[in-house]
Design an enzyme around this catalytic site. Structure first.
Site, mmCIF file in Angstrom:
data_model
loop_
_atom_site.group_PDB
_atom_site.id
_atom_site.type_symbol
_atom_site.label_atom_id
_atom_site.label_comp_id
_atom_site.label_asym_id
_atom_site.label_seq_id
_atom_site.Cartn_x
_atom_site.Cartn_y
_atom_site.Cartn_z
ATOM 1 N N ARG A 56 -12.428 -3.506 -7.893
ATOM 2 C CA ARG A 56 -12.104 -4.336 -6.724
ATOM 3 C C ARG A 56 -13.385 -4.684 -5.970
ATOM 4 O O ARG A 56 -14.213 -3.804 -5.708
ATOM 5 C CB ARG A 56 -11.163 -3.496 -5.854
ATOM 6 C CG ARG A 56 -10.455 -4.212 -4.783
ATOM 7 C CD ARG A 56 -9.425 -3.287 -4.150
ATOM 8 N NE ARG A 56 -10.036 -2.298 -3.263
ATOM 9 C CZ ARG A 56 -9.445 -1.783 -2.168
ATOM 10 N NH1 ARG A 56 -8.195 -2.142 -1.870
ATOM 11 N NH2 ARG A 56 -10.050 -0.908 -1.421
ATOM 12 N N TYR A 67 -10.472 -1.236 10.340
ATOM 13 C CA TYR A 67 -11.721 -0.714 9.759
ATOM 14 C C TYR A 67 -12.135 -1.472 8.503
ATOM 15 O O TYR A 67 -13.161 -1.149 7.922
ATOM 16 C CB TYR A 67 -11.626 0.787 9.470
ATOM 17 C CG TYR A 67 -10.337 1.257 8.823
ATOM 18 C CD1 TYR A 67 -10.094 1.030 7.480
ATOM 19 C CD2 TYR A 67 -9.380 1.925 9.563
ATOM 20 C CE1 TYR A 67 -8.927 1.458 6.891
ATOM 21 C CE2 TYR A 67 -8.201 2.364 8.985
ATOM 22 C CZ TYR A 67 -7.976 2.139 7.650
ATOM 23 O OH TYR A 67 -6.812 2.565 7.069
ATOM 24 N N LYS A 68 -11.322 -2.438 8.093
ATOM 25 C CA LYS A 68 -11.665 -3.223 6.907
ATOM 26 C C LYS A 68 -12.441 -4.465 7.348
ATOM 27 O O LYS A 68 -13.606 -4.371 7.726
ATOM 28 C CB LYS A 68 -10.395 -3.573 6.147
ATOM 29 C CG LYS A 68 -9.639 -2.352 5.601
ATOM 30 C CD LYS A 68 -8.364 -2.769 4.887
ATOM 31 C CE LYS A 68 -7.549 -1.572 4.435
ATOM 32 N NZ LYS A 68 -8.190 -0.797 3.361
ATOM 33 N N ASP A 85 2.504 -6.162 7.020
ATOM 34 C CA ASP A 85 1.275 -5.365 7.111
ATOM 35 C C ASP A 85 0.103 -6.302 6.814
ATOM 36 O O ASP A 85 0.022 -6.890 5.727
ATOM 37 C CB ASP A 85 1.348 -4.211 6.101
ATOM 38 C CG ASP A 85 0.096 -3.334 6.119
ATOM 39 O OD1 ASP A 85 -0.959 -3.792 6.604
ATOM 40 O OD2 ASP A 85 0.178 -2.207 5.615
ATOM 41 N N PHE A 93 0.851 -1.191 0.000
ATOM 42 C CA PHE A 93 0.000 0.000 0.000
ATOM 43 C C PHE A 93 0.886 1.240 0.000
ATOM 44 O O PHE A 93 1.864 1.313 0.746
ATOM 45 C CB PHE A 93 -0.925 -0.004 1.217
ATOM 46 C CG PHE A 93 -1.976 1.058 1.135
ATOM 47 C CD1 PHE A 93 -2.977 0.994 0.166
ATOM 48 C CD2 PHE A 93 -1.975 2.139 2.002
ATOM 49 C CE1 PHE A 93 -3.952 1.982 0.080
ATOM 50 C CE2 PHE A 93 -2.949 3.133 1.914
ATOM 51 C CZ PHE A 93 -3.933 3.048 0.943
#
Lengths: 397, 397
Positions: B356, B209-210, B184, B113
């Protein structure tokens, strides 16, 4: 004229409690519940990922930052929210150090909050370039501003004594010696008028869970003087400080101005609570708060000194040097504070011997001060604080 | 056996929406509202400052961390919550670099990311010791692990393609070359089984939060391998990582183990929402989640490939290399995704051409997949995505 009865009505204050610890954690604004509920249900729940645009979450850190800018004398568009105060200290300090690459001294004082000093230590150790953290007595800061100093990092109001530095004078002297300034406003934002623009401060940081009533662990803020904002080095160069976060470019390009001081994804729920708390500030202004604060602390000092000679005032009598708290030294301060808390007067204790009472005009009035004086007098004169049940030192006060 | 109908019932999902973007922001757990309300009213409102002890706020970062440890194969007591993922990347990377002081290469890949790469850039620039951030293609990471590398910093699942690295094999090779690893887990925590202990990973970080549904901007976590935990250098040395935070000592002494990775005051409200979201994980386990996730992504790939030949699969077919998302490449992907969102199928777009879709068995079932396939097919076959109103690129997707 501020209607302080009206501001007080905006807070939930527990029955039987006189809350003189808003300098540690401000109380719950009544309407924050409803705001949080709306943010969770109508925004997170209904908008889901589209909330970043539709609900304005992406701009929330600067929008809320602008509301705080007004309280600290900062230019609009130059304050941004996020992270914790410790992280913001690191960020400001790293940028400030980079502006003075040939100097090796970071000047601070023993009245600074330990976390600020710890963050500086960690930064120095990690950087490994031989920087020195020079910690002097609060009264000696001015004399220690020399051409050797890279950064002066000071908390404006001492968390223990409530002593306030002269931001304008110290900043001016610092600049005369080529020193970059980092001001921690933890005990001034919402407590006393701050004039960052007038003082020409370089960096400022602060928290929002004390006098700003944002809730436990509420996000911090950072200010960068407009003349540095487009040049400041963001050592913590996260994607939301990038000039084009959603282009997902392989390399970092700092965003314009204060945007570059953003790091990761903003804490939307916590910012919603803080935003609600800031609504109350629309009912007043800092001069009104300051005038009432001084009346309250004067009244408290006079009352306690008249009745409790065993307590030694640690806060300056001089208004110009006083924040919005009153501290007394007392050898058995920890036990005495436990006794006070048991009687509903909530202040706190700071090692080694400080009994600390915060005064926040938004919800503390003369009758609270008088009631607190009466209870403190009763506790101190009856040595209630000396009972065995108050002798155990808890881990956290 | 997990009752996925029961887990789905725990979430608020808006009418008419098929939410395939839980890999960006998970939906609202229904009971999170009530938990937040209790935290605000009964804890903050009633306990005020005493909430730090009485409500357990002070231990909340490790208590919640332990709930996440269970999902990522970490030892209890070795995960702590706080800050954002970007900050935790910096913290882990700084500690890892300090463990290999004589090496200068930080190895990462182009599937990482961007914020991770940006944070590394910022750290390198600030440190100024000539470190190189070496970014290779995801398939070339293994071949680039050499004795020159100080730290390998990798996101386990590629945020664009959903391609998953072999954590165990890469970590083993890294260790054979004296390389410290930073993983990560942004797209794996709660999405695929992670075995940090089994892989002997050195540091791991992630967001909540995912797939963990902690809410917009929910706090991050950090894991430090127990064999490093008492020695890791905390570059971000805040007061809550101090061995005795409330002693207010003038100098920093790191706390034991993972405690030293705490920095500032914990985000109590945000952690309450996350804690509520984690309750749902008590109804399932990662093997059950993984099995359903693969069924869902297999079903989606088969359906889309049969009906939409213009979409080119970017996610590996091989289960061992697939996270919990499916991505397709399509030149007009941005416009097509806007058209899908308008029809209630919420996925997202990642530049330059990735459409996505995230699959989270907790609240996505076969009927959702089938309905999504039907709508995507209709949109793609009717070129709805090609209408002028979808041609404008918004700032944020």
């Amino acid at each position: 004229m501020t209607d302080f009865a009206a501001t007080k009505a905006r807070f939930h204050l527990p029955e039987g409690v006189i809350y003189l610890d808003g300098n540690s954690l401000g109380p719950l604004p009544r309407h924050a519940q409803e705001r949080m509920s709306r943010t969770m249900q109508d925004e997170w729940g209904e908008m889901l990922i589209t909330g970043w645009n539709k609900a304005g979450w992406m701009d929330q850190p600067t929008r809320v930052g602008d509301r705080i800018a007004r309280l600290i004398g900062a230019e609009p568009g130059h304050v941004v929210m996020g992270d914790t105060l410790s992280i913001k200290v690191y960020q400001a300090l790293a940028s400030a150090i980079a502006m003075n690459p040939d100097r090796r001294v970071i000047l601070s004082d023993s009245g600074n909050f330990p976390s600020d000093l710890y963050m500086a230590e960690g930064l120095i150790g990690f950087l490994g370039k031989g920087h020195e953290l020079r910690v002097v007595a609060p009264e000696e800061v001015a004399d220690n501003i020399t051409d050797e100093v890279a950064v002066m990092m000071i908390t404006e109001v001492d968390y223990r004594t409530g002593r306030m530095h002269d931001m304008k004078a110290l900043t001016a002297k610092a600049h005369a010696h080529g020193v970059v300034t980092v001001w921690d406003l933890a005990h001034t934002a919402g407590a006393t008028p701050v004039d960052l623009r007038g003082a020409n401060a370089d960096f400022a940081v602060g928290c929002t869970y004390k006098y700003l009533n944002g809730g436990p662990g509420a996000p911090a803020f950072i200010y960068v003087n407009p003349r540095h904002a487009d040049a400041a080095l963001p050592a913590l160069s996260g994607w939301l400080g990038h000039d084009a976060p959603f282009a997902f470019e392989p390399s970092y390009r700092p965003g314009p101005g204060i945007e570059r001081m953003r790091v990761g994804t903003p804490p939307v729920l916590a910012l919603a609570a803080l935003d609600a708390a800031l609504d109350i500030w629309d009912m007043t202004d800092m001069p009104a708060i300051r005038a009432r604060s001084l009346e309250l602390t004067d009244r408290f000092i006079a009352g306690i000194e008249a009745a409790c000679p065993m307590l030694q005032l640690a806060t300056p009598r001089d208004h110009a040097q006083r924040g919005s708290q009153v501290s007394f030294r007392f050898a058995e301060g920890y036990a005495a504070m436990q006794a006070l808390i048991a009687r509903g007067v909530i202040g706190d204790f700071r090692a080694p011997d400080i009994m600390r009472f915060g005064f926040t005009p938004l919800y503390i009035d003369d009758s609270d001060v008088d009631a607190a004086i009466a209870i403190i007098t009763d506790v101190m004169q009856n040595d209630l604080w000396d009972r065995p049940e108050y002798k155990t030192r808890a881990k956290v006060t």
